[in-house]
Design an enzyme around this catalytic site. Structure first.
Site, short mmCIF file in Angstrom:
data_model
loop_
_atom_site.label_atom_id
_atom_site.label_comp_id
_atom_site.label_asym_id
_atom_site.label_seq_id
_atom_site.Cartn_x
_atom_site.Cartn_y
_atom_site.Cartn_z
N ASP A 77 0.85 -1.18 0.00
CA ASP A 77 0.00 0.00 0.00
C ASP A 77 0.89 1.24 0.00
O ASP A 77 2.10 1.15 0.22
CB ASP A 77 -0.99 -0.02 1.16
CG ASP A 77 -0.33 -0.09 2.53
OD1 ASP A 77 0.88 0.14 2.61
OD2 ASP A 77 -1.04 -0.39 3.50
N PHE A 101 -2.71 5.95 4.29
CA PHE A 101 -3.61 5.70 5.42
C PHE A 101 -2.86 5.74 6.74
O PHE A 101 -3.32 6.32 7.72
CB PHE A 101 -4.30 4.33 5.23
CG PHE A 101 -5.19 3.96 6.39
CD1 PHE A 101 -6.48 4.45 6.48
CD2 PHE A 101 -4.73 3.11 7.39
CE1 PHE A 101 -7.31 4.12 7.55
CE2 PHE A 101 -5.54 2.77 8.46
CZ PHE A 101 -6.84 3.28 8.54
N GLN A 106 -11.91 6.87 -4.08
CA GLN A 106 -12.30 7.49 -2.82
C GLN A 106 -13.66 8.17 -2.98
O GLN A 106 -14.26 8.12 -4.04
CB GLN A 106 -11.23 8.49 -2.36
CG GLN A 106 -9.94 7.85 -1.88
CD GLN A 106 -10.09 7.13 -0.53
OE1 GLN A 106 -11.14 7.21 0.12
NE2 GLN A 106 -9.05 6.43 -0.12
N ASP A 150 -7.55 -7.42 1.84
CA ASP A 150 -6.53 -7.56 2.88
C ASP A 150 -7.15 -7.09 4.18
O ASP A 150 -8.05 -6.25 4.17
CB ASP A 150 -5.28 -6.72 2.58
CG ASP A 150 -5.50 -5.26 2.95
OD1 ASP A 150 -5.07 -4.86 4.06
OD2 ASP A 150 -6.11 -4.51 2.16
#
Length: 387
Positions: free
Chosen positions: A93, A97, A190, A267
């Site tokens: 990733d 985040f 998003q 995930d």
């Protein structure tokens, strides 16, 4: 786009589908669950054991690895695959985040985000270009664009601002990714739980032509039904020829319901984190081995499980290990949980191919209920009951 990333859909059943992502380091059977190896390790597991349980791909985290031991150091040591002794595909990733959730004194602007490490307070800058550079140094097979993930609930204006910024970062990330034969880059949709914003984000990302598309910013506080409605509205906006990845999800029920709506990849830290805290996921639901009622229970977790740990150790012994704080408890319960998740994915693939996904889902949930299954999703975080 490179020619050595290919996604083939083998069968569909409603919106659910099964197929294969083909990459130089190996094939990824979908729907796929990626165990989370945040710091280049699946906690309490040997890499070979993770592979033996059926994992075709694992996830590692850009934010954590850039801070410790450092992307340049990993590159000098031969790359992430060699570093962690994992020869199959790895997805990283982008770290966005974690910057938003873990870093200290972060400051966001158009260029990127500057922040202080949660480890030692050192200052860093993460831009779309730097995020892609780190992932290139790591050598991950599937790389994610840098995005901004907003915690929900949030005002629509804030969600829209972050979504538009993530789109501009997506363009820069894709340009910085460049041409990397044998590697892929995914864009991240998003928009919170706003259907118009999600659709606008998806359309813009599809126009950029990524190898695959992720849904980010879900399972961050919203109820499961809202999450699923958002997925259901967003998936049709994405090309059927590209894989769809739901980030950070989730419970077994979340996985079944998301697959029903067309998701291919997942995930989540849930199975590994639960295993370290005395909780087991099984064919019979979630079992809380901290409960005293297991102290004299000679039954295994599941006598029919392909996982040896689930078959040969009694609940009483596992309860004892948990109560004693033994490291073996974490190891065995993590293995049992990851084995169940991989079995669930394999069973879903078979059910889709046979055209019986609805029947499979109903039977699976009935078995959870008979076993007093946990009625919780990763998005709510509250269990109604444990066995």
């Amino acid at each position: 786009m490179t020619l050595d990333f290919r996604f083939d859909v083998k069968a569909t059943d409603g919106a659910a589908r099964t197929g294969t992502i083909a990459m130089p380091r190996g094939n990824i059977r979908t729907p796929a669950f990626m165990p989370v190896g945040t710091a280049a390790t699946i906690k309490a597991m040997h890499p070979q054991a993770v592979r033996a349980l059926g994992a075709d791909i694992v996830l590692a985290n850009t934010y954590h690895l850039m801070l410790r031991p450092g992307a340049e150091r990993i590159a000098a040591l031969g790359g992430l695959h060699k570093f962690m002794n994992w020869s199959a595909p790895i997805l990283t990733d982008s770290g966005g985040f974690q910057v938003m959730s873990l870093a200290k004194l972060r400051k966001l602007n158009e260029n990127g985000v500057t922040f202080q490490s949660h480890i030692d307070g050192s200052r860093h800058e993460l831009t779309p270009e730097r995020a892609m550079d780190i992932q290139r140094l790591l050598g991950s097979d599937i790389q994610m664009q840098l995005d901004e993930c907003v915690k929900l609930p949030a005002p629509d204006s804030e969600v829209e601002r972050a979504m538009l910024l993530s789109l501009r970062w997506a363009e820069r990330s894709k340009k910085a990714f460049g041409t990397q034969p044998g590697h892929a880059i995914f864009g991240i949709v998003q928009g919170g739980v706003s259907v118009p914003l999600r659709c606008a984000s998806a359309k813009a990302l599809v126009d950029m032509d990524f190898h695959g598309y992720a849904l980010g910013g879900l399972a961050v506080g919203e109820p499961q039904d809202i999450m699923l409605a958002t997925i259901e509205a967003t998936v049709p906006q994405l090309p059927a020829t590209k894989p769809r990845y739901l980030m950070g999800v989730g419970s077994p029920d979340d996985l079944v319901e998301a697959v029903r709506r067309g998701i291919d990849m997942f995930d989540c830290v849930m199975p590994t984190r639960a295993g370290r805290h005395g909780l087991v996921y099984s064919r019979f639901g979630r079992i809380n081995l901290r409960n005293a009622k297991h102290a004299d229970d000679a039954r295994p977790i599941d006598p029919l499980s392909p996982c040896e740990a689930a078959r040969i150790y009694s609940r009483a012994y596992l309860h004892h290990l948990v109560k004693a704080g033994e490291i073996l408890a974490m190891m065995l319960l993590t293995e049992i949980n990851l084995a169940y998740y991989q079995c669930l994915m394999a069973d879903m693939r078979k059910a889709i191919e046979a055209g019986r996904f609805t029947d499979f889902s109903a039977a699976t949930k009935e078995t959870w209920q008979r076993g007093e299954a946990m009625k919780v999703s990763s998005s709510s975080g509250i269990a109604s009951q444990d066995i």
